[in-house]
Structures are given as structure tokens and as C-alpha cells.
Design an enzyme around this catalytic site. Structure first.
Site, short mmCIF file in Angstrom:
data_model
loop_
_atom_site.label_atom_id
_atom_site.label_comp_id
_atom_site.label_asym_id
_atom_site.label_seq_id
_atom_site.Cartn_x
_atom_site.Cartn_y
_atom_site.Cartn_z
N ASP A 183 -13.40 8.01 4.32
CA ASP A 183 -12.87 8.57 5.56
C ASP A 183 -11.36 8.44 5.63
O ASP A 183 -10.82 7.38 5.92
CB ASP A 183 -13.50 7.86 6.77
CG ASP A 183 -13.07 8.49 8.08
OD1 ASP A 183 -13.69 9.50 8.46
OD2 ASP A 183 -12.10 8.00 8.69
N TYR A 240 -3.15 9.38 8.10
CA TYR A 240 -3.16 8.08 7.42
C TYR A 240 -2.16 8.07 6.25
O TYR A 240 -1.90 7.03 5.66
CB TYR A 240 -4.55 7.71 6.89
CG TYR A 240 -5.64 7.66 7.94
CD1 TYR A 240 -5.34 7.70 9.30
CD2 TYR A 240 -6.97 7.56 7.58
CE1 TYR A 240 -6.34 7.67 10.26
CE2 TYR A 240 -7.98 7.52 8.54
CZ TYR A 240 -7.66 7.58 9.87
OH TYR A 240 -8.65 7.55 10.81
N LYS A 263 -9.09 14.74 8.29
CA LYS A 263 -8.99 15.13 9.71
C LYS A 263 -7.69 15.89 9.95
O LYS A 263 -6.64 15.53 9.42
CB LYS A 263 -9.00 13.88 10.61
CG LYS A 263 -10.11 12.90 10.30
CD LYS A 263 -10.20 11.76 11.30
CE LYS A 263 -11.11 10.67 10.78
NZ LYS A 263 -10.45 9.71 9.90
N HIS A 270 -8.98 15.71 14.58
CA HIS A 270 -8.80 14.26 14.75
C HIS A 270 -8.84 13.84 16.23
O HIS A 270 -9.56 12.91 16.59
CB HIS A 270 -7.47 13.85 14.10
CG HIS A 270 -7.38 12.40 13.77
ND1 HIS A 270 -6.64 11.93 12.71
CD2 HIS A 270 -7.92 11.30 14.35
CE1 HIS A 270 -6.74 10.61 12.65
NE2 HIS A 270 -7.52 10.20 13.64
N1 LIG Z 1 -11.05 9.14 14.33
C1 LIG Z 1 -10.24 8.23 14.83
O1 LIG Z 1 -9.53 8.48 15.81
C2 LIG Z 1 -10.16 6.89 14.20
C3 LIG Z 1 -10.76 6.69 12.98
N2 LIG Z 1 -10.72 5.45 12.37
C4 LIG Z 1 -11.45 5.32 11.08
O2 LIG Z 1 -12.37 4.24 11.20
C5 LIG Z 1 -12.13 3.31 10.14
C6 LIG Z 1 -12.53 1.91 10.53
O3 LIG Z 1 -11.84 1.49 11.69
P1 LIG Z 1 -10.64 0.42 11.66
O4 LIG Z 1 -9.80 0.71 12.84
O5 LIG Z 1 -10.01 0.40 10.33
O6 LIG Z 1 -11.35 -0.97 11.98
P2 LIG Z 1 -12.62 -1.81 11.47
O7 LIG Z 1 -13.41 -2.13 12.68
O8 LIG Z 1 -13.28 -1.14 10.33
O9 LIG Z 1 -11.94 -3.16 11.00
C7 LIG Z 1 -11.10 -3.24 9.89
C8 LIG Z 1 -10.48 -4.65 9.87
O10 LIG Z 1 -11.51 -5.63 9.77
C9 LIG Z 1 -11.35 -6.38 8.56
N3 LIG Z 1 -12.68 -6.57 8.00
C10 LIG Z 1 -13.44 -5.66 7.35
N4 LIG Z 1 -14.63 -6.18 7.02
C11 LIG Z 1 -14.64 -7.45 7.47
C12 LIG Z 1 -15.58 -8.51 7.42
N5 LIG Z 1 -16.77 -8.35 6.84
N6 LIG Z 1 -15.24 -9.71 7.96
C13 LIG Z 1 -14.03 -9.88 8.55
N7 LIG Z 1 -13.09 -8.91 8.62
C14 LIG Z 1 -13.40 -7.70 8.09
C15 LIG Z 1 -10.44 -5.58 7.67
O11 LIG Z 1 -9.65 -6.42 6.85
P3 LIG Z 1 -9.73 -6.36 5.23
O12 LIG Z 1 -9.32 -4.99 4.81
O13 LIG Z 1 -8.77 -7.42 4.82
O14 LIG Z 1 -11.15 -6.69 4.87
C16 LIG Z 1 -9.55 -4.86 8.70
O15 LIG Z 1 -8.51 -5.72 9.14
C17 LIG Z 1 -10.65 3.49 9.86
O16 LIG Z 1 -10.26 2.88 8.65
C18 LIG Z 1 -10.53 5.00 9.89
O17 LIG Z 1 -11.04 5.54 8.69
C19 LIG Z 1 -10.11 4.39 12.98
C20 LIG Z 1 -9.47 4.55 14.20
C21 LIG Z 1 -9.44 5.81 14.90
O1 LIG Z 2 -6.93 5.59 12.79
C1 LIG Z 2 -7.02 6.69 13.37
O2 LIG Z 2 -7.77 7.59 13.01
C2 LIG Z 2 -6.22 6.91 14.54
O3 LIG Z 2 -6.35 7.89 15.25
C3 LIG Z 2 -5.21 5.86 14.77
O4 LIG Z 2 -3.97 6.42 15.00
C4 LIG Z 2 -5.61 5.02 15.90
O5 LIG Z 2 -5.64 5.76 17.05
C5 LIG Z 2 -4.71 3.87 15.99
O6 LIG Z 2 -4.94 2.92 15.32
C6 LIG Z 2 -3.56 3.93 16.90
O7 LIG Z 2 -2.95 2.66 16.95
#
Ligand SMILES: NC(=O)C1=CN([C@@H]2O[C@H](COP(=O)(O)OP(=O)(O)OC[C@H]3O[C@@H](n4cnc5c(N)ncnc54)[C@H](OP(=O)(O)O)[C@@H]3O)[C@@H](O)[C@H]2O)C=CC1
Ligand SMILES: O=C(O)C(=O)[C@@H](O)[C@H](O)C(=O)CO
Length: 288
Positions: A57, A62, A87, A120
Site C-alpha cells: 500500500d 508517500y 493513491k 486518497h
Molecule cells: N489512506 C490514508 O489516508 C492513510 C493510509 N495509511 C496507510 O496505512 C498504513 C498503516 O498505517 P500507519 O499510519 O503506518 O500505522 P500503523 O498502525 O500500521 O503503525 C505503524 C507503526 O507501528 C509500529 N509497529 C508495527 N508493527 C508493530 C508491532 N507488532 N509492535 C509494535 N509496533 C509495531 C511501526 O514501527 P516499525 O516500522 O519500527 O515496526 C510503526 O511505527 C500506512 O503505512 C499507509 O500505507 C496511513 C494513514 C492514512
Molecule cells: O498516510 C497517509 O495516507 C496520509 O494520508 C497521511 O498524510 C496521514 O494523513 C498522516 O499521517 C498525516 O499526518
């Protein structure tokens, strides 16, 4: 829970769910926000090769589509067995803009097609998400995108897309975790055949794992709190996309298909509801 034999997750322990367009999507994927550079490439390719992730994803915003493309080129899994999502950002809303944006994404990724492409954020004050959706429909007809969906859309916006274009998104990717279970929206998705994807499924490891319903279920099933949270997403019928750059956490995050939570555990975890992580209500929060 529906699983499909028509799987892009070949040789992966991660099962699939059916989409409303006849294709299948892995039931858990790798979030790639903030994974960049050589380390990012190695972490993405390792997740595919060593763990079995198939759904990747990314997003234009990003700024790592090149890294994702490099990881796809370097990994040992065939392109057709991967499920690559990107996205369209807010600044590329509009019919022609959506097409140009997607062509640029494909060039950065080095791919001929995306498996899933999302709008997005709806950015309602801009008023162009329907035109952007029409661009995605055109891209699907041209074969540049296999499945089309949205992110951060409300039930009303989903209904508007269907009424104005006759095409219902395959997926709506939204903020979803035990603090914000979005129960009504998930039920609405089910009623209209849209798959839910959960972003920030682990609440970015900001305290969720210490909550009693989660630690108690972890002890009962001899798994980690993160695995309980990810299994909760599976139980409610959503597709979590946890981000991890660490191979051990990638592995344990994907290892949630050989235990189940009972309904009381699911209800207790959903009872942690308290709201969004930050103020990112898609009616008012806009990203370009
Ligand atoms: N459509 C949208 O608007 C959005 C989409 N997204 C998508 O969703 C994905 C996931 O969401 P995200 O915001 O990254 O957050 P997550 O909830 O996936 O958390 C990620 C964080 O948790 C840590 N982590 C992962 N696995 C573990 C574990 N088993 N134990 C402890 N810590 C852990 C990671 O660190 P480490 O890497 O060190 O393991 C990182 O700091 C994004 O990467 C993106 O692809 C996110 C936000 C908005
Ligand atoms: O991670 C995503 O897909 C987002 O849309 C980010 O920009 C998210 O909204 C964020 O982490 C903003 O601080």
C-alpha cells in the site's frame, strides 16, 4: 467470511477476500508510509520474500513509489502474484489529472498496471471527487488499473459516486482501529459490497497495546497484543495494512490466521472506542 480461490496471494499464508469486480484482495497488507531509500526497498522486498506479504500500500504522497517499484523488481515473487495499491493525491483531482497522475505513478513504479488505485482524500471543498472517480473508471477500462476504490469517503460520498456513475468503489480505505471502530460505516460497506481497509490499524503503537481487553486476549491466545489487534480487524471483516520496517514485526503482524477471537473478545476490544487518532474528519480535513 468469504475467501476466494482466485488468489493473487499464491504461496502466501495470507488468505484473500472477494471484491465486487470479480477480483480478489489479500486480507492483510503492508502499509508503506514513511518507508524510503535503500532501507525501504530492502524492507519491502523482505516482507514479500520472507514473510509472504502480497498487498503493498503506497501513495503518490508517500514519495516512495520508486522504492516500491525497485522492491517489486528485486523480489522473487512474480508481478502477477502481487497486489499493488497506490493513491491519487488531492492536487491531482479531476478527470484528465487523475489519468496523468496514474500514468506518472506507473512510470515511477515501473509497472504496466496497478491492482488497486484509490482517491486518497475526498477534499469536498474542491468538489472534484466525482470527476476523479470518472477518471478511475476510464483507467480501469484502459487496463491501467485493475480495481478502483476510494479512501476516507463517507457513506454519503460512496452513495453519490454510485448514483452519478453507476460504479461502486471496490474498497474504501479508512482510519480504523479499536479506538475508532467505525462500526456503522463497516456495516454500510458490507450492505453495498465494498471491502473495508483499515489504515493505522495498530494506532501507530501509541498506547493501544496496553489496553486490558487486548492484553487479556493476548494472554488467553498466547499471542502478542499487536496480533490481537490485527486479528480483531479480520474478525470485523476489514483488511488491515500494518506498516512495519522490521522483519520480526512484519512476520508476527502477518501471523494472525491460525487463531480466532470469540465474539465477547471482539466486543470488548470494540468497546475501547474513543475517536479518531487526530482531527482527520474527511468532511473537513483535506490533503493535497
Ligand atoms: N489512506 C490514508 O489516508 C492513510 C493510509 N495509511 C496507510 O496505512 C498504513 C498503516 O498505517 P500507519 O499510519 O503506518 O500505522 P500503523 O498502525 O500500521 O503503525 C505503524 C507503526 O507501528 C509500529 N509497529 C508495527 N508493527 C508493530 C508491532 N507488532 N509492535 C509494535 N509496533 C509495531 C511501526 O514501527 P516499525 O516500522 O519500527 O515496526 C510503526 O511505527 C500506512 O503505512 C499507509 O500505507 C496511513 C494513514 C492514512
Ligand atoms: O498516510 C497517509 O495516507 C496520509 O494520508 C497521511 O498524510 C496521514 O494523513 C498522516 O499521517 C498525516 O499526518
Amino acid at each position: 467470511m468469504t475467501t476466494s480461490a482466485n488468489t493473487p496471494a499464491q504461496n502466501s499464508p495470507i488468505p484473500t477476500l472477494d471484491l465486487n469486480d470479480g477480483r480478489a484482495i489479500p486480507q492483510l497488507g503492508l502499509g508503506i508510509y514513511a518507508m524510503k531509500g535503500d532501507e525501504g526497498v530492502a524492507a519491502i522486498a523482505g516482507a514479500v520474500d520472507n514473510v509472504g506479504y502480497r498487498l503493498l500500500d503506497t501513495a503518490v504522497n508517500y514519495e516512495n513509489e520508486r522504492e516500491v517499484g525497485q522492491a517489486i523488481a528485486e523480489c522473487f515473487v512474480a508481478r502477477e502474484d502481487l497486489f499493488v495499491t497506490s493513491k491519487i493525491p488531492g492536487r491531482h483531482h479531476g478527470f484528465d489529472e487523475a489519468i496523468a497522475s496514474t500514468e506518472e505513478s506507473l512510470a515511477r513504479l515501473g509497472l504496466d498496471y496497478l491492482d488497486l488505485h484509490l482517491i486518497h482524500w475526498p477534499n469536498p471543498s474542491v468538489g472534484k471527487y466525482v470527476e476523479t472517480w470518472e477518471g478511475l473508471i476510464e483507467l480501469r477500462e484502459r487496463g491501467l488499473v485493475k480495481s478502483i476504490g476510494v479512501s476516507n469517503f463517507t457513506a454519503e460520498m460512496l452513495t453519490e459516486l454510485t448514483e452519478k456513475t453507476g460504479v461502486t468503489p471496490a474498497v474504501n480505505q479508512v482510519e480504523l482501529h479499536p479506538y475508532f471502530p467505525q462500526t456503522e460505516l463497516v456495516a454500510f460497506h458490507k450492505s453495498i459490497g465494498v471491502q473495508t481497509e483499515s489504515w493505522s490499524p495498530l494506532y501507530r503503537d501509541q498506547g493501544l497495546f496496553d489496553e486490558a481487553p487486548i492484553t487479556e486476549a493476548a494472554a488467553a491466545h498466547d499471542v502478542t497484543p499487536a496480533q490481537v489487534v490485527l486479528r480483531w480487524h479480520i474478525e470485523i471483516g476489514s483488511i488491515p495494512i500494518p506498516k512495519s520496517a522490521n522483519v520480526d514485526r512484519q512476520r508476527s503482524n502477518a501471523d494472525v490466521f491460525d487463531f480466532e477471537l470469540d465474539p465477547a473478545e471482539v466486543a470488548a476490544i470494540s468497546g475501547l472506542e474513543r475517536g479518531r487518532m487526530k482531527d482527520r474528519d474527511p468532511l473537513t480535513h483535506e490533503e493535497m
